[in-house]
Every structure is written in C-alpha cells, then in structure tokens.
Scaffold this motif. Structure first.
Motif: not given
Lengths: 117, 688
Positions: A81, A83, A96, A101, A105, A107, A116
C-alpha cells in the motif's frame, strides 16, 4: 539551477498503531534522482505501508515523474500500500493527469495520510 | 759568561727572532682569558674565539665598556643559547666580548653570522649596526643571514674595547624547537671586503645548488601562465583554471629558492607569502583531482570541498592575524597558532580521500599515475608539516631528517620535495592533456548528436500542412537550449476530418528525437487502420513498451470531423482547453510504461468559432528567477482571454522558459467561412 534530491526514511505509527514507513524527499526530483527515489525504496520493508512525503520537494520534471511512477509500480507489484502527501496543487494536478492516482492516493498532509492509509 | 752560556744565549736569541718572524707572517689568534686578542688580520679574517659573556634580560648599561660583566655566565659563540644553557628562552639577551686588535686599518670589520632573531651591535657603547628591528616595533628576517659592520679603529690602528650584541628572540612558533636564540655561529673580524664576500659565499653556493629547482619553478610558472591563457580563451574549462592556479602557486613556491626571496623577506611577509601559495596550491590540487576523477559532478563532493576550503582558509586567516602581534605573543596566541597550523596542516589529508574514492569509482589504469604522484606528494607534505608541530615538546627530529632527503649530483642537489614536485607536475600535465583530449572528443560526439537530433526534429516537426477546410490551425514550437522531446502532428484525412496529436518524450537529445520518430512513424501507420484516439494510444503504447529505457511519453490525440465532432484521448498529458476551460479528460499512465494501460475517450462537439488549445508542460513549468512556476492558474487566466498561440508561448517565454514549449490551437469556422481555413505552423529549430 537544480538542487540535489535528498531522501530520509522514517517509521511512524498509523491510526491503528501499525507501522508505516515514510520516505521524505527534498530538493528537486529529476533524472538524477534515481538513487534517492528507487535506491531508497529498495531499502525499506515491503511488508508495511509506505507514505511518500513531497512537502519539501520544490520541483519535479518529467523524468522525475517517470521515477515516481516506477516506484509506485514496483510497490504495486509487491502488493504494498502506498500513498503520497505534501504535493503542491500544481503537482497534484500533474500526478492526476499521469494516472498516478490509480496506484497511490494523494493527501494534502501527513496527518491525513497517516489516518487514511 | 762562559762560551757555553754565550752559545745558549745566541740560540735563545735566534729562536726568539724565528718566533717573531713566524708570528709576523701569520695572523696572531690568541685569546687570553675573556679577552680576544689578535693582530691585524690583513686580507683574511679571524674568528672571535673563546667564550662570550652572556646575560638574559635587557639593560642599555650593558653596552658600555666600563660595565663589569665578570659575574655573567659564559657561553660559546658557535651555537644558540637554546642549544646550550637556555633552551626555549625568548625575548632579550646580551652577548659581550672584550676585544684587543692591534695593527689594523680602517677596513677592519666584524661579521655577525645568522642570529635568532634580531639584534643591535655596540662597540664601546656606540651603536655600530642593527639587524632587523627590536621591540617595541620588532621586525625580523624570515631566514637569518650574516651581516658585516665596520669596526672603529683608533689613530694607532688599534681596536680595543667591548663588542656587545643586544639580541631579541621572537616567541617560539608551533614548529620551532627549543634550541633557538642568539648566535648561530662564531662572529669574525677581518677586512670588510673579504668579510662581505664571506658573508655572501654560502648564499651564492646555496643558490647554485638550488639551480635545478629554480629552473623547474620557472618552467612550472610558464606552464601555469599557458594554462591561465587557455582558461581565459574558454572560461567553461575550469580544469585549466585549477591547473593554472596550482602551477602558478607551485612556481612561486619554487621561487623561494631564489636568494632575493629567501633572504629578502621579513618574517611576516614570508609567512603571508607561504600561506597564500600553500592555500592556492592545496585547494587547486583538490579541485584538479576532483575534476580528473569525475567527483566534481557530485554535489556532495562539491559541498565537502567547499567546507574544507573554508576551514583551511579560515584557519590560515586566523593564523595570519597572529603574525602582526607575534612579538608580544603569550601562551594564548601560541595556542591559536598551534591549533590553526594543525588544522591547515591536516586538511590536505583530503587529497587521500579524493584519490581513494576516485580510484574506487573510476577503475581506470590511466588514473593510477596521478593517484600515486598525488599520494606521495601529499604524504610527504603532511608528514613533514605534522611531524614538525610541537616538536619542542615531542622532541621529534623527523622533520630535520626529511629536510636532508634527496639526491646530490655534482654541485647540485635534488631534494625530496623537488623530486615529488617534478613527478606530480609531469603526471598532472599528462593527465590533464589526456582528460581534455577525451573531453573534446566527447563534446564533439555530443555536438554531432545534437546536430543529428535537430535534423531529425526538422523532419518530424511539421513545417507545413495542407489547409483543412473549416478549420484554422496554428501552432508554435519553441525548443529549449537542448534538443527536447516535444512533438505534434496534424494529419488531414480524406474525409475532411483531422487527426491531431501533441506530446512530450521524457529526456532530451538524439534519444528523445529518435523516440519521436518512432511515434510519428507508428501514428501514420495506425492512422491507416483507425482514427479512434484511444485505439491509436493503445497501439502507440504497445510499440513503445521496452523501447524508452525507463522514460515515458505523454500524449494527447484528438480526432475532429468537419462538423466539429471531436474525440479526445489522453495518455498522461496535460488536458487541452476548450474556450479557456480545461477539458475533463481522464488521467492515464503515459505511453511506454505498462502494457495494461487503457485510455478513455471524451467526445464532444466543437461549435463554430470555438477554439481548442493543446500544449506541453514547458508552458506551465516555465520558472522565473525566484523559482516560481508559471502554473495552471496563470495559464487558465490567460486562456480565458482567448489569446492566439503566439501570446501563450510569449507569456511562458517571458516568464522563464526551462523546457521545450509547444502550443497548438484549432479553431472551427462557421460553415460560410470554410474557405478562410488556414494552417500556421511555426517551428523554431536552431540549425547550428
């Protein structure tokens, strides 16, 4: 003039008390940042989530984005995972558009990212 | 008186006459007790033999001949007081000698050999000479040397009285031994012209022995001037600048062998001279080695070199500031001298670090000679400098022994520093020449590549395209200094539609240009089979996988029909604008990264008089001198005014172009104005 990319590795706890690795980058990210990005990523544990801290990054050019994508795809391959946080609105938009994305993710800050992930 | 006694008397008289004859032919050197006595030395010279009355401290009464110095201690004149009874003594001390010379003339003089550090000379209470200046405004020579002074003779040709030397020894520096102070050799009396020649003879002899070193210094200095001229011709070649500084400083170091410099400089100026050339030489050698080993390209090495250079120069500057008040130096100033000298004696250790890392990084046999030469040079100098630190406490004599290392051929001496310097000079010239040759060859290859890339760009960036009925298409392409990877294509189709593509290859140069050529070729092939932007992007992606070596290609493709039906698909590129508003195209991975990438199409109708604007990141990532980006906000504000592409590109250029800039606008004309269709393609590609 480009400034050198620096990378440091931190360990923090997520909102559930689990361990999270934070790769903190500073300077500019470009083609010469290979070791700082991919080299640093190879040293971290693949069994816990990773947060990418871009809050001290001043500029990322297209070759730098290519390195970020490579790192994200590597994490994706490892089932890890991942981010990112701390990107300026400009680079949030760029990330983006290049489809980052889909793999990570984004943030606005570390606190949000930590709770998150 | 019997005959026997008269014969004995005659023998005695003859012996006396013979003795007188011998004594009259040879200068008589007889010292009785504390008084040195001699007859006219003629055209020779005579050492003032015997012990000297000696007393530390200072009192001008001691210059007077009537002063009773019988209670003073006696020391030899042939060695320093530090090597005899007063090790480490600094400050004032007096030497006195009672002298009785008969039969002399006005050419009588006294030669005082080297003295640590400065003195005044008195004859019967009258000052007859001085060497340097005594406190309170002390000034002393860097290297002691003999000096000759006339010795007054009375009307009878006698010089009788007391010769007094008022000596002052400067505080000891960190490299001084305790065996310093006062007379280094026995003073002499004799003819002034002869003594003057005798005073200069060792200096001439020394200079003659040093001739190879002096000639070599001249050669090095000239080589340094040539290197400086080469740098001034092309100021991008910093290697020549470092070489010039190193060689000029090395040449100046060698010129210290010249008598005029060795014996012509006072302590302060000689120290400043040494500090300046040592710093120039050491730091320029670091920069030379960093460049030759390719470490100068790494910010970490540049940063550490800067830090060490600042440390080196700061310690030297502090050390230099102690020279001026050195005559009054107490323990505080001496500690400052010791610490700063230790710092700048050890910082040249950096040479070993550069050489070690440099060899480890670039395993080239051709760099071994410079590595060995620099190592030996550094090892000698660091050992010499550090071993000499505090030697009055350590008692180490290594520095003295190292000073004698070398080869003697005939009258000439080739010292160890000279030989190491010669080795480093030779190897440096060879290595720099080779480095510059390889660099020039590499530069030629780059120039050839840039030329080739520009030629490829000329072919790939459309210079003219047939008009597409109903549309005005305008584009501007502004390459940055290097050949970049922006590209665009406008392909009119037989059915009156047009396929338009704008993109950016990451990277620059011939590699990027060749990727563009691959994309353009693939696009033209794919367009024969499909005009769907998403399918074209998928086709391009498949062809680029594994061919762009870690890079990627962002690309936006749109197909627009004669009635304005438009399909857009995007592969990681910045979204086009329609009438000043960003199209909501989906982000997607750029081409060439993942075989599984898919692209979504956005379909809309471009109305009459509406304009689509496509662009590359060179516009939003233009940066001003404060590092600010042109950004999306400024672009959105600008596009809201419906500018032409020239205005858009001009704004980004004026802000601070960093990368290739491309802008393409597509305007649909009303049906009645179909004939007004134009295509304006402006590609600025440097030809040189």
């Amino acid at each position: 003039m480009q400034t050198e990319t620096k990378a440091t590795v931190d360990q923090i706890a997520d909102s559930n008390g689990g361990r999270v690795t934070v790769l903190r980058f500073s300077g500019d990210i470009s083609s010469s940042s290979h070791d700082a990005l991919l080299g640093t990523y190879t040293t971290v544990s693949k069994s816990q989530p990773v947060l990418l801290d871009f809050s001290k990054v001043e500029y990322i050019n297209s070759s730098g984005i290519a390195l970020v994508i490579q790192m994200l795809m590597e994490a994706n391959k490892n089932g890890q995972k991942i981010a990112a946080f701390g990107l300026t609105p400009h680079f949030q938009k760029v990330f983006t558009m290049v489809g980052i994305t889909k793999y990570a993710s984004l943030y606005p800050d570390e606190g949000t990212a930590r709770t998150s992930i | 008186m019997d005959r026997g006694s008269s014969r004995r008397d005659r023998h005695l008289v003859l012996r006396a006459i013979l003795l007188l004859l011998v004594c009259s032919l040879l200068p008589r050197v007889l010292a009785y007790g504390d008084t040195f006595r001699t007859h006219d030395p003629g055209t020779g010279s005579v050492e003032i033999s015997g012990p000297w009355q000696f007393h530390t401290s200072d009192d001008m009464v001691w210059a007077k001949p009537s002063y009773d110095d019988s209670g003073w201690e006696q020391i030899r004149g042939n060695d320093t007081w530090g090597a005899q009874t007063h090790p480490g003594h600094t400050g004032f001390a007096w030497y006195r000698k009672h002298i009785d010379i008969t039969g002399a003339d006005k050419s009588l003089a006294v030669m005082i050999p080297a003295v640590d550090d400065t003195y005044e000379l008195y004859w019967n209470g009258e000052k007859i000479g001085a060497y340097g200046k005594l406190p309170p405004h002390a000034s002393w020579w860097a290297f002691g040397h003999s000096a000759v002074y006339s010795l007054p003779v009375d009307a009878s040709g006698n010089a009788r009285g007391v010769l007094a030397i008022r000596v002052w020894k400067a505080p000891l520096a960190s490299t001084d031994t305790a065996k310093l102070g006062g007379l280094n050799a026995v003073p002499e009396v004799g003819d002034k012209a002869v003594l003057s020649m005798r005073a200069m003879a060792p200096r001439y002899e020394r200079e003659r022995r040093q001739l190879p070193g002096i000639l070599m210094a001249a050669a090095i200095f000239v080589a340094g001037l040539i290197a400086l001229l080469l740098y001034l011709r092309d100021r991008t070649q910093r290697l020549y600048l470092w070489l010039a500084i190193y060689l000029l400083a090395d040449g100046l170091t060698g010129f210290r062998r010249l008598d005029a410099i060795a014996y012509g400089l006072h302590f302060v100026w000689e120290q400043l001279y040494i500090q300046f050339i040592n710093a120039s030489q050491d730091i320029s050698l670091w920069l030379l080695l960093l460049t030759l080993f390719g470490l100068n390209r790494e910010a970490r090495w540049r940063r550490w070199t800067g830090i060490l250079a600042v440390l080196y120069l700061s310690s030297q500057a502090i050390d230099c500031s102690t020279f001026f008040p050195w005559q009054d130096a107490g323990p505080g100033l001496q500690w400052i001298d010791a610490i700063t000298t230790a710092i700048y004696s050890l910082t040249p250790f950096f040479i070993f670090v550069i050489v070690g890392f440099g060899l480890a990084r670039r395993r080239q046999m051709t760099l071994w000679p410079i590595a060995i030469a620099a190592f030996l040079y550094g090892a000698y100098n660091i050992t010499f400098n550090t071993a000499g630190q505090g030697r009055r406490f350590t008692g180490w004599t290594l520095t003295d022994r190292m000073g004698t290392w070398g080869i003697h051929v005939g009258a000439y001496s080739f010292s160890a520093p000279f030989l190491l310097d010669l080795l480093l000079f030779t190897v440096l010239l060879f290595t720099v020449a080779r480095h510059q040759f390889l660099e020039r060859r590499r530069q030629s290859q780059i120039e050839l590549e840039v030329k080739s890339a520009r030629e490829v760009q000329h072919v790939l960036i459309p210079q003219e395209t047939p008009a597409i009925p109903g549309f005005s298409i305008a584009s501007i392409y502004r390459p940055a200094a290097e050949v970049g990877g922006d590209f665009f294509q406008v392909m009119p189709q037989p059915d009156g539609s047009a396929l338009i593509m704008v993109g950016d290859v990451s990277g620059k140069g011939l590699k990027a240009a060749m990727t563009v050529s691959l994309i353009v070729g693939a696009l033209r092939t794919l367009a024969d089979y499909t005009l769907r932007p998403a399918e074209i992007l998928q086709g391009l992606n498949r062809r680029l996988i594994g061919r762009i070596d870690g890079g990627f290609v962002t690309c936006v493709v749109l197909h627009i029909t004669a009635n304005g039906e438009t399909m857009v698909a995007n592969a990681g590129h910045l979204a086009p604008f329609r009438e000043g508003k960003e199209l909501p195209v989906m982000g997607a991975l750029p081409l060439g990264i993942s075989v599984h990438s898919s692209y979504e199409e956005l379909t809309f109708r471009l109305h009459e008089d509406e304009t689509l604007t496509l662009y590359t990141d060179g516009i939003v990532e233009a940066r001003n001198s404060r590092g600010e980006l042109f950004g999306f906000e400024r672009l959105t504000e600008l596009l809201a005014t419906r500018p032409d592409v020239g205005t858009i590109v001009g704004a980004a250029e004026a802000f601070g172009q960093q990368d290739d800039i491309t802008a393409v606008s597509v305007t649909r004309h009303p049906l009645g104005e179909r004939k007004a269709a134009t295509v304006s393609l402006t590609a600025q590609i440097a030809t040189a």
